[in-house]
Design an enzyme around this catalytic site. Structure first.
Site, PDB file in Angstrom:
ATOM      1  CG  ASP A 184     -26.402  74.059   2.737  1.00  0.00           C
ATOM      2  OD1 ASP A 184     -26.742  74.991   1.996  1.00  0.00           O
ATOM      3  OD2 ASP A 184     -26.531  72.849   2.421  1.00  0.00           O
ATOM      4  CG  ASN A 229     -25.800  80.085  -5.910  1.00  0.00           C
ATOM      5  OD1 ASN A 229     -24.779  80.625  -6.322  1.00  0.00           O
ATOM      6  ND2 ASN A 229     -25.778  79.000  -5.151  1.00  0.00           N
ATOM      7  N   GLY A 244     -27.429  78.889 -10.452  1.00  0.00           N
ATOM      8  CA  GLY A 244     -27.372  77.708  -9.599  1.00  0.00           C
ATOM      9  C   GLY A 244     -28.339  77.722  -8.435  1.00  0.00           C
ATOM     10  CD  GLN A 245     -32.878  81.414  -6.315  1.00  0.00           C
ATOM     11  OE1 GLN A 245     -32.748  82.200  -7.252  1.00  0.00           O
ATOM     12  NE2 GLN A 245     -33.646  81.654  -5.273  1.00  0.00           N
ATOM     13  CG  HIS A 293     -30.746  80.833  -0.121  1.00  0.00           C
ATOM     14  ND1 HIS A 293     -31.757  80.659  -1.041  1.00  0.00           N
ATOM     15  CD2 HIS A 293     -29.717  80.071  -0.548  1.00  0.00           C
ATOM     16  CE1 HIS A 293     -31.366  79.806  -1.982  1.00  0.00           C
ATOM     17  NE2 HIS A 293     -30.120  79.446  -1.713  1.00  0.00           N
ATOM     18  CG  HIS A 345     -25.002  79.593  -0.246  1.00  0.00           C
ATOM     19  ND1 HIS A 345     -25.214  78.239  -0.099  1.00  0.00           N
ATOM     20  CD2 HIS A 345     -25.856  79.993  -1.232  1.00  0.00           C
ATOM     21  CE1 HIS A 345     -26.148  77.835  -0.948  1.00  0.00           C
ATOM     22  NE2 HIS A 345     -26.558  78.889  -1.651  1.00  0.00           N
TER      23      HIS A 345
HETATM   24  P1  AMP Z   1     -29.097  77.274  -3.746  1.00  0.00           P
HETATM   25  O1  AMP Z   1     -28.658  76.119  -4.603  1.00  0.00           O
HETATM   26  O2  AMP Z   1     -28.216  78.483  -3.831  1.00  0.00           O
HETATM   27  O3  AMP Z   1     -30.553  77.600  -3.985  1.00  0.00           O
HETATM   28  O4  AMP Z   1     -28.939  76.771  -2.247  1.00  0.00           O
HETATM   29  C1  AMP Z   1     -29.895  75.987  -1.610  1.00  0.00           C
HETATM   30  C2  AMP Z   1     -29.186  75.339  -0.438  1.00  0.00           C
HETATM   31  O5  AMP Z   1     -30.170  74.879   0.459  1.00  0.00           O
HETATM   32  C3  AMP Z   1     -28.317  74.139  -0.811  1.00  0.00           C
HETATM   33  O6  AMP Z   1     -26.956  74.395  -0.424  1.00  0.00           O
HETATM   34  C4  AMP Z   1     -28.934  72.993  -0.012  1.00  0.00           C
HETATM   35  O7  AMP Z   1     -27.970  72.107   0.497  1.00  0.00           O
HETATM   36  C5  AMP Z   1     -29.659  73.736   1.084  1.00  0.00           C
HETATM   37  N1  AMP Z   1     -30.798  73.045   1.681  1.00  0.00           N
HETATM   38  C6  AMP Z   1     -31.829  72.446   1.044  1.00  0.00           C
HETATM   39  N2  AMP Z   1     -32.696  71.949   1.925  1.00  0.00           N
HETATM   40  C7  AMP Z   1     -32.225  72.249   3.158  1.00  0.00           C
HETATM   41  C8  AMP Z   1     -32.670  72.009   4.484  1.00  0.00           C
HETATM   42  N3  AMP Z   1     -33.814  71.334   4.735  1.00  0.00           N
HETATM   43  N4  AMP Z   1     -31.920  72.446   5.516  1.00  0.00           N
HETATM   44  C9  AMP Z   1     -30.779  73.121   5.277  1.00  0.00           C
HETATM   45  N5  AMP Z   1     -30.289  73.382   4.048  1.00  0.00           N
HETATM   46  C10 AMP Z   1     -31.001  72.951   3.001  1.00  0.00           C
END
Ligand code: AMP
Length: 115
Positions: free
Chosen positions: A34, A88, A94-95, A101, A103
């Protein structure tokens, strides 16, 4: 209709158009770090196929592949004392990225309940 994966940030990472630190990959799923880690270990496990969320009817094989790689990542990262896997879903969940994906978070104690 335009390919909905065209501008998806995770699809772009999978296609190699945006850099990411890959941790593991297979034919169905990729895992990368991340960009904004919330724990010492914070890896995202993402199906190669563009599926918006758990609400987008992912098939069981995809869900199984995501969870299987999540546990492999936890082992590879040495999270022997435990870890958390979070998916999420939707605005209240919180998505923020509309590509399914999981985490994988670890390397510190996780509070419960989450915020
Ligand atoms: P969510 O909020 O569950 O949709 O998680 C999205 C995640 O993607 C967040 O933890 C961000 O920090 C991560 N994220 C967004 N852009 C990137 C990227 N370019 N490379 C790696 N992680 C990312």
């Amino acid at each position: 209709m335009a390919d909905r994966s065209e501008n998806c940030i995770f699809c772009r990472i999978i296609r190699g158009e945006i850099p990411a630190t890959m941790v593991a990959t297979n034919d169905h799923v990729v895992a990368f770090r991340d960009l904004d880690p919330k724990a010492p270990v914070h890896v995202l496990v993402v199906p190669r196929e563009h599926i918006a969320s758990l609400d987008d009817s992912p098939d069981r094989a995809v869900l199984g592949a995501v969870l299987a790689l999540a546990t492999e990542v936890a082992q590879m990262e040495g999270l022997a004392d435990g870890y958390r896997v979070v998916i999420n879903t939707g605005p209240d969940g919180g998505q923020t990225v509309d590509h399914l994906h999981a985490h994988v978070l670890g390397g510190r104690h996780m509070a419960w309940p989450p915020g």
